[in-house]
Enzyme design. Sequence first.
Site, PDB file in Angstrom:
ATOM      1  N   ASN A   9       0.909  -1.212  -0.226  1.00  0.00           N
ATOM      2  CA  ASN A   9       0.009   0.079  -0.113  1.00  0.00           C
ATOM      3  C   ASN A   9       1.178   1.229   0.036  1.00  0.00           C
ATOM      4  OD1 ASN A   9      -1.542   2.080   0.689  1.00  0.00           O
ATOM      5  ND2 ASN A   9      -2.678   1.047   2.009  1.00  0.00           N
ATOM      6  N   ASP A  68      -0.879  -4.884  11.139  1.00  0.00           N
ATOM      7  CA  ASP A  68      -2.084  -5.471  11.250  1.00  0.00           C
ATOM      8  C   ASP A  68      -3.221  -4.758  11.953  1.00  0.00           C
ATOM      9  OD1 ASP A  68      -3.538  -7.154   9.577  1.00  0.00           O
ATOM     10  OD2 ASP A  68      -3.911  -8.628  11.198  1.00  0.00           O
ATOM     11  N   THR A  69      -4.276  -4.565  11.416  1.00  0.00           N
ATOM     12  CA  THR A  69      -5.409  -3.544  12.124  1.00  0.00           C
ATOM     13  C   THR A  69      -6.776  -4.234  12.009  1.00  0.00           C
ATOM     14  OG1 THR A  69      -4.216  -1.684  11.414  1.00  0.00           O
ATOM     15  CG2 THR A  69      -6.373  -1.454  11.896  1.00  0.00           C
ATOM     16  N   PHE A 148     -11.107   5.801   4.687  1.00  0.00           N
ATOM     17  CA  PHE A 148     -11.396   4.373   4.255  1.00  0.00           C
ATOM     18  C   PHE A 148     -11.675   3.660   5.319  1.00  0.00           C
ATOM     19  CE2 PHE A 148      -7.997   1.666   5.764  1.00  0.00           C
ATOM     20  CZ  PHE A 148      -7.234   2.490   6.165  1.00  0.00           C
ATOM     21  N   GLY A 149     -12.226   2.444   4.579  1.00  0.00           N
ATOM     22  CA  GLY A 149     -12.759   1.266   5.312  1.00  0.00           C
ATOM     23  C   GLY A 149     -13.779   1.839   6.329  1.00  0.00           C
ATOM     24  N   ASP A 151     -13.880   4.252   8.574  1.00  0.00           N
ATOM     25  CA  ASP A 151     -13.668   5.653   8.930  1.00  0.00           C
ATOM     26  C   ASP A 151     -15.196   6.314   9.303  1.00  0.00           C
ATOM     27  OD1 ASP A 151     -11.213   5.535   9.601  1.00  0.00           O
ATOM     28  OD2 ASP A 151     -10.671   6.449   7.700  1.00  0.00           O
ATOM     29  N   LYS A 171      -6.693  12.812  12.142  1.00  0.00           N
ATOM     30  CA  LYS A 171      -6.737  11.317  12.292  1.00  0.00           C
ATOM     31  C   LYS A 171      -5.368  10.654  12.452  1.00  0.00           C
ATOM     32  CE  LYS A 171      -8.090   7.027  10.088  1.00  0.00           C
ATOM     33  NZ  LYS A 171      -7.848   6.219   8.790  1.00  0.00           N
ATOM     34  N   ARG A 177      -3.098   3.313  14.059  1.00  0.00           N
ATOM     35  CA  ARG A 177      -1.858   3.227  13.331  1.00  0.00           C
ATOM     36  C   ARG A 177      -1.031   4.151  13.562  1.00  0.00           C
ATOM     37  NH1 ARG A 177      -4.022   1.064   9.502  1.00  0.00           N
ATOM     38  NH2 ARG A 177      -4.877   3.531   8.831  1.00  0.00           N
TER      39      ARG A 177
HETATM   40  P1  IMP Z   1      -4.928  -3.557   7.597  1.00  0.00           P
HETATM   41  O1  IMP Z   1      -4.392  -4.587   8.446  1.00  0.00           O
HETATM   42  O2  IMP Z   1      -4.356  -2.340   7.793  1.00  0.00           O
HETATM   43  O3  IMP Z   1      -5.170  -3.890   6.333  1.00  0.00           O
HETATM   44  O4  IMP Z   1      -6.385  -3.331   8.006  1.00  0.00           O
HETATM   45  C1  IMP Z   1      -7.573  -4.319   7.810  1.00  0.00           C
HETATM   46  C2  IMP Z   1      -8.994  -3.884   7.680  1.00  0.00           C
HETATM   47  O5  IMP Z   1      -9.183  -2.911   8.880  1.00  0.00           O
HETATM   48  C3  IMP Z   1      -9.100  -2.806   6.418  1.00  0.00           C
HETATM   49  O6  IMP Z   1      -9.494  -3.507   5.148  1.00  0.00           O
HETATM   50  C4  IMP Z   1     -10.100  -1.896   7.244  1.00  0.00           C
HETATM   51  O7  IMP Z   1     -11.382  -2.446   6.664  1.00  0.00           O
HETATM   52  C5  IMP Z   1      -9.969  -1.835   8.228  1.00  0.00           C
HETATM   53  N1  IMP Z   1      -9.365  -0.791   8.706  1.00  0.00           N
HETATM   54  C6  IMP Z   1      -7.737  -0.596   8.998  1.00  0.00           C
HETATM   55  N2  IMP Z   1      -7.266   0.597   9.353  1.00  0.00           N
HETATM   56  C7  IMP Z   1      -8.201   1.549   9.183  1.00  0.00           C
HETATM   57  C8  IMP Z   1      -8.707   2.747   9.310  1.00  0.00           C
HETATM   58  O8  IMP Z   1      -7.620   3.759   9.823  1.00  0.00           O
HETATM   59  N3  IMP Z   1      -9.824   3.229   9.521  1.00  0.00           N
HETATM   60  C9  IMP Z   1     -11.076   2.279   8.870  1.00  0.00           C
HETATM   61  N4  IMP Z   1     -10.904   1.183   8.732  1.00  0.00           N
HETATM   62  C10 IMP Z   1      -9.487   0.586   8.848  1.00  0.00           C
END
Ligand code: IMP
Length: 192
Positions: A9, A68-69, A148-149, A151, A171, A177
Amino acid sequence: MKIVFATHNPNKLKEVKELLPSNIILLSLDDIGCFEEIPETGKTLEENAKIKADHITKQYGLDCFSDDTGLLIDALDGAPGVYSARYAGPKKNASDNMAKVLKKLDGIQNRSAHFKTVIHLNLAGEAHSFKGVVEGTITEKAIGTGGFGYDPIFKPEGFSKTFGELPLDIKNEISHRGRAIQKLVSFLEKRM
Ligand code: IMP
């Protein structure tokens, strides 16, 4: 010092690059010729972050960190959690994911939730982990078009606007993050 950030990304890469001291050379997966999608087969955010960083360190012999989030909602026993990206199916569609959350929370009073980011770092043969959390609530409907996601349905504690409405610099300062990255950066600065 050269470190790989295990991400494809470009936005994430840019965000981290801007925070790191200039003598740390940050490489993306594309920079090292890794174009595969590393499978996230863990059952926790910690496991997934470790799987991705370990894959790169083992395959390429390079220092590496990965993140990972997940969004963890109290009334849903921590769902969608580690499955946040694919909550409504393999298409990873943000609108579908938000709609599923809002449907599950329909009529539920407790809207407490938090975002959590885990960073796993492999550096000079040692493993380190950094966490960042932002507490908040899930709104009744999506508000705002930024970010995104999830938010537009997440209102961070102490704010009257969702992450979808707040400017990106705010943010990044208070987000899960952002907080995890700040911990990683201060650790790396001490190691320089
Ligand atoms: P990743 O591990 O950063 O790829 O996050 C996994 C999923 O968590 C993403 O596809 C989003 O759906 C959600 N996500 C992660 N970070 C955010 C954010 O900052 N705002 C909103 N959704 C998030």
